[in-house]
Design a protein around this motif. Structure first.
Motif, PDB file in Angstrom:
ATOM      1  N   ARG A  26      31.925 109.317  85.062  1.00 34.62           N
ATOM      2  CA  ARG A  26      32.672 109.415  84.312  1.00 34.62           C
ATOM      3  C   ARG A  26      33.897 110.051  84.306  1.00 34.62           C
ATOM      4  N   LYS A  35      31.914 114.746  75.823  1.00 37.14           N
ATOM      5  CA  LYS A  35      32.332 113.154  75.393  1.00 37.14           C
ATOM      6  C   LYS A  35      30.857 112.191  75.499  1.00 37.14           C
ATOM      7  N   VAL A  36      30.680 112.562  76.744  1.00 35.35           N
ATOM      8  CA  VAL A  36      28.798 112.179  76.972  1.00 35.35           C
ATOM      9  C   VAL A  36      27.637 112.939  76.720  1.00 35.35           C
ATOM     10  N   GLU A  39      27.760 112.313  72.900  1.00 38.87           N
ATOM     11  CA  GLU A  39      27.345 110.583  72.699  1.00 38.87           C
ATOM     12  C   GLU A  39      25.650 110.463  73.198  1.00 38.87           C
ATOM     13  N   ALA A  40      25.329 111.175  73.709  1.00 38.29           N
ATOM     14  CA  ALA A  40      23.335 110.368  75.133  1.00 38.29           C
ATOM     15  C   ALA A  40      23.054 110.977  73.877  1.00 38.29           C
ATOM     16  N   ARG A  41      23.498 112.095  73.099  1.00 36.49           N
ATOM     17  CA  ARG A  41      22.426 112.987  72.232  1.00 36.49           C
ATOM     18  C   ARG A  41      21.424 113.510  73.363  1.00 36.49           C
ATOM     19  N   TYR A  47      22.557 118.463  80.414  1.00 30.56           N
ATOM     20  CA  TYR A  47      23.853 117.351  80.623  1.00 30.56           C
ATOM     21  C   TYR A  47      24.123 118.250  81.682  1.00 30.56           C
ATOM     22  N   ARG A  64      19.566 107.278  78.611  1.00 30.41           N
ATOM     23  CA  ARG A  64      21.122 107.375  77.583  1.00 30.41           C
ATOM     24  C   ARG A  64      22.749 107.713  78.268  1.00 30.41           C
ATOM     25  N   THR A  67      24.315 104.408  79.920  1.00 28.00           N
ATOM     26  CA  THR A  67      24.816 103.460  78.548  1.00 28.00           C
ATOM     27  C   THR A  67      25.748 104.126  77.943  1.00 28.00           C
ATOM     28  N   VAL A  68      26.270 105.863  77.612  1.00 25.35           N
ATOM     29  CA  VAL A  68      27.605 105.761  77.074  1.00 25.35           C
ATOM     30  C   VAL A  68      28.045 105.371  78.379  1.00 25.35           C
TER      31      VAL A  68
END
Length: 79
Positions: A26, A35-36, A39-41, A47, A64, A67-68
């Motif tokens: 990151r 942000k992570v 975007e990863a929902r 997180y 997820r 991917t981010v």
């Protein structure tokens, strides 16, 4: 078949190592935690617990996050 260690300290070490790899990636990508996780929902708390290595992560969450961060999930699991 390999035997699991008798104590769970190894699980804590592995979770922390995964969290460290997430944090390093990151930061390398110049991303904030916010942000992570957005975007990863995934939730902020989920997180942060994964990155800190204090909680077990669902495979969906790791997929997820990977991917981010632009990596394959196995990159988070192994050096």
């Amino acid at each position: 078949m390999p035997r699991l260690p008798d104590d769970d300290e190894w699980l804590l070490r592995e979770r922390r190592a995964i969290g460290d790899r997430i944090r390093v990636r990151r930061l390398r990508e110049n991303m904030t935690q916010e942000k992570v996780f957005l975007e990863a929902r995934v939730s902020r708390s989920a997180y942060q617990a994964v990155e800190a290595g204090t909680a077990d992560a669902r495979i969906t969450t790791l997929l997820r996050i990977a991917t981010v961060l632009g990596v394959h999930v196995t990159d988070l699991l192994h050096d």
